[in-house]
Write a protein that holds these residues in place. Structure first.
Motif, PDB file in Angstrom:
ATOM      1  N   MET A 162       0.833  -1.208   0.000  1.00 25.38           N
ATOM      2  CA  MET A 162       0.000   0.000   0.000  1.00 25.38           C
ATOM      3  C   MET A 162       0.865   1.254   0.000  1.00 25.38           C
ATOM      4  SD  MET A 162      -2.868  -1.004   2.851  1.00 25.38           S
ATOM      5  CE  MET A 162      -3.572   0.642   2.835  1.00 25.38           C
ATOM      6  N   ALA A 163       1.887   1.255   0.854  1.00 24.09           N
ATOM      7  CA  ALA A 163       2.741   2.430   0.988  1.00 24.09           C
ATOM      8  C   ALA A 163       3.504   2.715  -0.304  1.00 24.09           C
ATOM      9  CB  ALA A 163       3.720   2.232   2.142  1.00 24.09           C
ATOM     10  N   GLU A 164       3.991   1.675  -0.954  1.00 26.97           N
ATOM     11  CA  GLU A 164       4.738   1.874  -2.194  1.00 26.97           C
ATOM     12  C   GLU A 164       3.846   2.437  -3.288  1.00 26.97           C
ATOM     13  OE1 GLU A 164       7.719   2.265  -4.827  1.00 26.97           O
ATOM     14  OE2 GLU A 164       7.896   1.829  -2.680  1.00 26.97           O
ATOM     15  N   GLU A 165       2.631   1.914  -3.408  1.00 30.06           N
ATOM     16  CA  GLU A 165       1.710   2.457  -4.415  1.00 30.06           C
ATOM     17  C   GLU A 165       1.389   3.923  -4.102  1.00 30.06           C
ATOM     18  OE1 GLU A 165       0.727   1.101  -7.224  1.00 30.06           O
ATOM     19  OE2 GLU A 165       1.833  -0.757  -6.779  1.00 30.06           O
ATOM     20  N   ALA A 166       1.188   4.246  -2.822  1.00 33.23           N
ATOM     21  CA  ALA A 166       0.881   5.626  -2.441  1.00 33.23           C
ATOM     22  C   ALA A 166       2.035   6.551  -2.777  1.00 33.23           C
ATOM     23  CB  ALA A 166       0.543   5.704  -0.952  1.00 33.23           C
ATOM     24  N   ARG A 167       3.267   6.104  -2.537  1.00 30.80           N
ATOM     25  CA  ARG A 167       4.428   6.945  -2.853  1.00 30.80           C
ATOM     26  C   ARG A 167       4.498   7.260  -4.337  1.00 30.80           C
ATOM     27  NH1 ARG A 167       6.962   3.884   1.321  1.00 30.80           N
ATOM     28  NH2 ARG A 167       7.643   2.282  -0.157  1.00 30.80           N
ATOM     29  N   ILE A 222       1.997   7.262  -6.518  1.00 27.78           N
ATOM     30  CA  ILE A 222       0.883   8.132  -6.876  1.00 27.78           C
ATOM     31  C   ILE A 222       1.170   9.569  -6.453  1.00 27.78           C
ATOM     32  CG2 ILE A 222      -1.549   8.654  -6.392  1.00 27.78           C
ATOM     33  CD1 ILE A 222      -1.961   5.575  -6.132  1.00 27.78           C
ATOM     34  N   GLU A 223       1.647   9.742  -5.223  1.00 25.94           N
ATOM     35  CA  GLU A 223       1.913  11.092  -4.723  1.00 25.94           C
ATOM     36  C   GLU A 223       2.977  11.792  -5.554  1.00 25.94           C
ATOM     37  OE1 GLU A 223       3.397  13.497  -0.731  1.00 25.94           O
ATOM     38  OE2 GLU A 223       3.240  11.310  -0.684  1.00 25.94           O
TER      39      GLU A 223
END
Length: 232
Positions: free
Chosen positions: A15-20, A22-23
């Protein structure tokens, strides 16, 4: 958390990697880039990020045991209605404020999910394991990152396909009627059987099918296409 098909995967890290990714992508977009179309009909990149923020609203409500209250606040309709409501709630936010609001929700929710990994949370189907829900949320981010054309670093391509493929098989099995659908790996592809029908999909196409993103020109039995589309 005893799930052999998902062994060795940490959904919170995913989840964190995908969020990074995207951001970083949205932070670098020029103003006109926010209005570029996506694979989601009727949503440009800005609306897609607003939807991702609305997903975080749902996650926060789940952690608080307030999913039904959120649905009532959105008009008490379907998940599609909830999605539309969540996007509309952010319609007037400046781009930078929308990105900041999404980022803050992600930080808060992800920390809470990780801290409650062995517990359950409220969802539209009732209490559900947090650890497994985190895989659904990681998949949601990955699917919509692809929808918005967020680039994937070459160093991540293989691992990203691997975890998405492994969870896609789990999700299909979980959402199918007992004994209805079977999926068997076969040399870079997945053989899918549904009663008397069968098809073979390369791994990338299988992930796309489970995400509801398989191009219409890919010729597979319509019933199998419908049965596979569980991460939509």
């Amino acid at each position: 958390m005893d799930e052999p098909d998902l062994a060795g995967l940490d959904p919170f890290d995913l989840m964190a990697e995908e969020a990074r990714q995207i951001e970083a992508f949205y932070a670098a977009l020029p103003p006109d880039g926010w209005r570029a179309p996506t694979r989601c009909a009727g949503w440009d990149r800005r609306a897609l990020l607003a939807h991702l923020a609305a997903v975080e609203d749902y996650t926060r409500a789940g952690l608080r045991g307030e999913v039904q209250q959120l649905i009532r606040a959105a008009g008490g309709g379907s998940l599609d209605d909830l999605n539309a409501w969540g996007v509309a709630q952010r319609d007037t936010l400046p781009h930078a404020d929308l990105l900041a609001a999404w980022r803050d929700l992600v930080a808060s929710n992800d920390a809470a999910l990780r801290s409650r990994a062995t517990e359950t949370m409220d969802t539209t189907v009732g209490q559900y394991p947090v650890w497994r829900q985190a895989f659904y949320l990681a998949s949601e981010r990955a699917i919509h990152a692809d929808d918005a054309d967020v680039p994937v670093p070459e160093s991540r391509v293989s691992h990203r396909l691997d975890w998405r493929l492994r969870f896609a098989r789990v999700a299909v099995t979980e959402n199918a009627q007992p004994g209805q659908v079977s999926v068997v790996a076969d040399r870079g592809a997945q053989v899918v059987r549904l009663v008397e029908e069968e098809c073979r999909l390369p791994d990338e196409q299988f992930v796309a099918a489970v995400s509801g993103r398989l191009p219409p020109e890919v010729d597979i039995p319509p019933r199998i296409r419908d049965a596979l589309a569980v991460l939509v």
